[in-house]
Design an enzyme around this catalytic site. Structure first.
Site, PDB file in Angstrom:
ATOM      1  N   ARG A  25       0.848  -1.221   0.000  1.00 53.51           N
ATOM      2  CA  ARG A  25       0.000   0.000   0.000  1.00 53.51           C
ATOM      3  C   ARG A  25       0.866   1.247   0.000  1.00 53.51           C
ATOM      4  NH1 ARG A  25      -1.694   2.114   4.484  1.00 53.51           N
ATOM      5  NH2 ARG A  25      -2.226   0.156   5.504  1.00 53.51           N
ATOM      6  N   LYS A  81      -6.476   5.894 -20.341  1.00 50.30           N
ATOM      7  CA  LYS A  81      -6.637   6.354 -21.723  1.00 50.30           C
ATOM      8  C   LYS A  81      -5.360   6.084 -22.530  1.00 50.30           C
ATOM      9  CE  LYS A  81     -10.381   8.044 -19.806  1.00 50.30           C
ATOM     10  NZ  LYS A  81     -11.337   7.111 -19.277  1.00 50.30           N
ATOM     11  N   ASP A 105      -5.590  18.503 -15.612  1.00 49.50           N
ATOM     12  CA  ASP A 105      -5.907  17.170 -16.130  1.00 49.50           C
ATOM     13  C   ASP A 105      -5.383  17.120 -17.567  1.00 49.50           C
ATOM     14  OD1 ASP A 105      -7.063  14.915 -17.284  1.00 49.50           O
ATOM     15  OD2 ASP A 105      -8.895  15.057 -16.082  1.00 49.50           O
ATOM     16  N   TYR A 139     -14.369  16.348 -17.205  1.00 48.28           N
ATOM     17  CA  TYR A 139     -14.947  15.012 -17.201  1.00 48.28           C
ATOM     18  C   TYR A 139     -16.116  14.976 -16.198  1.00 48.28           C
ATOM     19  CZ  TYR A 139     -15.442  10.105 -16.163  1.00 48.28           C
ATOM     20  OH  TYR A 139     -15.959   8.871 -15.944  1.00 48.28           O
TER      21      TYR A 139
END
Ligand code: PLP
Length: 383
Positions: free
Chosen positions: A48, A198, A173, A101
């Site tokens: 983690r 993407k 972004d 988005y």
């Protein structure tokens, strides 16, 4: 070294034990420590908090974006969430691109408002609107450029200058253009966010996200949230994304050339009313797109005569183009943002920011240009 060399080699060393050329998938929870006093000498304790396969991808992304470091997340939304969680507290305010988005809008408007954070969704295509929206409570400016799905651009250098002047971090972004075409940190932004789902992956194989940092303090603050909330990328996903990243430039150039050809075809077609592609001279922010980035990307949108009904028929009729959410993959995808990616945005807000009901978004892939155009031509003939 040039971008292509870096995208292949950055962050990747042959495995010291076996010589394996590819970074191994370190599928392990924990890392054995030599002794209590030598704790963490090899750099890893528990997956983690850090994993060597994920670290290799993080190193590559940091070098490609020109940042000091990067952190990878389970999804793009987890990356955005970590930025919000690290930088915003109850009573704070953030300025966000009004077109972003749909999931980013939903996270801000439906979740963070519950915790006493408020947002201004402004038209960041005019930097003056950003300056006007800043209050003494503003702690974050978050822009998406070009924006999903309208492709509205924000002048990164201009907004970064405003942010710097006000002492507020500017996060960008950069999912649509990737560092191959656009590097926000070089234009003075503080954070770059990606949905690696993407173009970095590029093959519709994984969901993932990343944040690249301009300085160590932001790295520390955001990694603290990541480790506390556990929103990490798995080593399997990091491995696949590492491989995808090595061909990023080749895919982007080819897909962008396809997008230009498709946009030109659509612009000349009598059944098409509007086409938006940053590479077209008719694109309202063509000059900014050419100045700020070295390529126009492979995303476009258009509307057809006959409105929503005709647009839906077209999306149902195409054969080579796949009706699906996602973008940036080698497969060409066609999407109806109103029912798919931006369904979370209220109809009135969608209308305000230009996501019309008939807008058809395309993510242009790697297929032969003629096949993509033929398929669209056949579908348009049925309208
Ligand atoms: N940012 C942009 C521009 C996107 O297009 C998306 C997803 O479509 C996201 C962020 C969210 O990324 P993810 O789906 O990996 O959570």
């Amino acid at each position: 070294m040039g971008f292509r060399t870096k995208q292949v080699h950055a962050g990747v060393e042959p495995d010291p034990t076996t010589g394996a050329i590819l970074t191994p998938i370190h599928q392990t929870t924990t890392f054995v420590q030599p002794s209590v006093d030598d704790y963490m000498t090899k750099g890893f304790t528990y997956s983690r908090s850090g994993n060597p396969t994920v670290s290799a991808l993080e190193a590559k992304l940091a070098i490609l974006e020109g940042g000091v470091s990067a952190a990878c997340f389970s999804t793009g939304m987890a990356a955005t969430n970590s930025i919000f969680m690290a930088l915003l507290s109850a009573g704070d305010h953030a300025v966000i691109s009004q077109v972003a988005y749909g999931g980013t809008y939903r996270l801000a408007s439906k979740i963070y408002t519950k915790f006493g954070v408020d947002f201004s969704f402004v038209d960041t295509s005019d930097p003056a609107n950003v300056a006007d929206a800043i209050t003494d409570r503003t702690r974050l400016i978050f822009t998406e450029t070009p924006a999903n799905p309208t492709l509205v651009y924000t002048d990164i250098a201009a907004v970064s200058a405003i942010a710097r002047g006000a002492g507020i971090p500017h996060a960008v972004d950069n999912t649509f253009l990737t560092p191959y075409y656009q590097r926000p940190l070089e234009l003075d932004a503080d954070l770059v966010m990606h949905s690696t789902t993407k173009y970095f992956d590029g093959h519709n194989a994984t969901v993932g996200g990343a944040v690249v940092f301009a300085n160590e303090q932001l790295d520390e603050e955001i990694r603290f949230v990541q480790n506390s909330t556990g929103s990490i990328m798995s080593p399997q996903v990091a491995w696949l994304t590492l491989q995808g990243s090595k061909t990023l430039s080749e895919r982007m150039d080819r897909q962008s050339a396809n997008a230009m050809a498709v946009a030109e075809f659509l612009e000349a077609h009598p059944k098409v009313t509007t086409v938006s592609y940053p590479g077209l001279a008719s694109f309202p922010q063509h000059d900014l797109a050419a100045k700020q980035a070295t390529g126009f990307g492979a995303m476009a949108w258009f509307e057809v005569k006959g409105g929503v009904a005709a647009g839906k028929r077209l999306m149902d009729t195409v054969e080579l183009w796949t009706l699906a959410e996602n973008l940036g993959s080698v497969e060409s995808l066609i999407t109806h943002p109103v029912t798919m990616t931006h369904a979370a945005v209220e109809p009135a807000e969608r209308a305000r920011i230009g996501i019309t009901d008939g807008l058809v978004r395309i993510s242009v892939g790697l297929e032969d240009t003629e096949d993509l155009i033929d398929d669209l031509a056949k579908a348009l003939d049925t309208l």
